[in-house]
Design an enzyme around this catalytic site. Sequence first.
Site, PDB file in Angstrom:
ATOM      1  N   ARG A  18       0.823  -1.211   0.000  1.00 15.73           N
ATOM      2  CA  ARG A  18       0.000   0.000   0.000  1.00 15.73           C
ATOM      3  C   ARG A  18       0.855   1.259   0.000  1.00 15.73           C
ATOM      4  NH1 ARG A  18      -3.822  -0.883   4.919  1.00 15.73           N
ATOM      5  NH2 ARG A  18      -1.875  -1.708   5.696  1.00 15.73           N
ATOM      6  N   ASN A  36      -6.234  -3.260   1.850  1.00 15.99           N
ATOM      7  CA  ASN A  36      -6.159  -4.709   2.021  1.00 15.99           C
ATOM      8  C   ASN A  36      -7.568  -5.243   2.209  1.00 15.99           C
ATOM      9  OD1 ASN A  36      -3.358  -4.749   1.952  1.00 15.99           O
ATOM     10  ND2 ASN A  36      -3.131  -4.713   4.167  1.00 15.99           N
TER      11      ASN A  36
END
Length: 93
Positions: A18, A36
């Site tokens: 990320r 996620n």
Amino acid sequence: MKHITIILYGKVQSVSFRAATKAIANQLSITGLIKNEKDGTVYIEAEGDKFSLDFLVDWCKTGPDRAIVEKVEVTEGELKNYLNFEVVKKHSI
């Protein structure tokens, strides 16, 4: 401008995916979000020009050093006009 959704499969969580994706998106002036998912995938919505989005998709095929990307799904969608690229911290419900 176009909008794409990217879903990444493999060892893509707990490998700084990320944060690294946010850095790439910011460099390419891509807006959207990354998060996620509970099933172990990483979900991305990205908006930008074709060149930048193509670069992002190619980068996602390998990702950061510790990632093992097994599959990348890309679909086009309607623009949502994001203002920035955000890392969503919590799993989707």
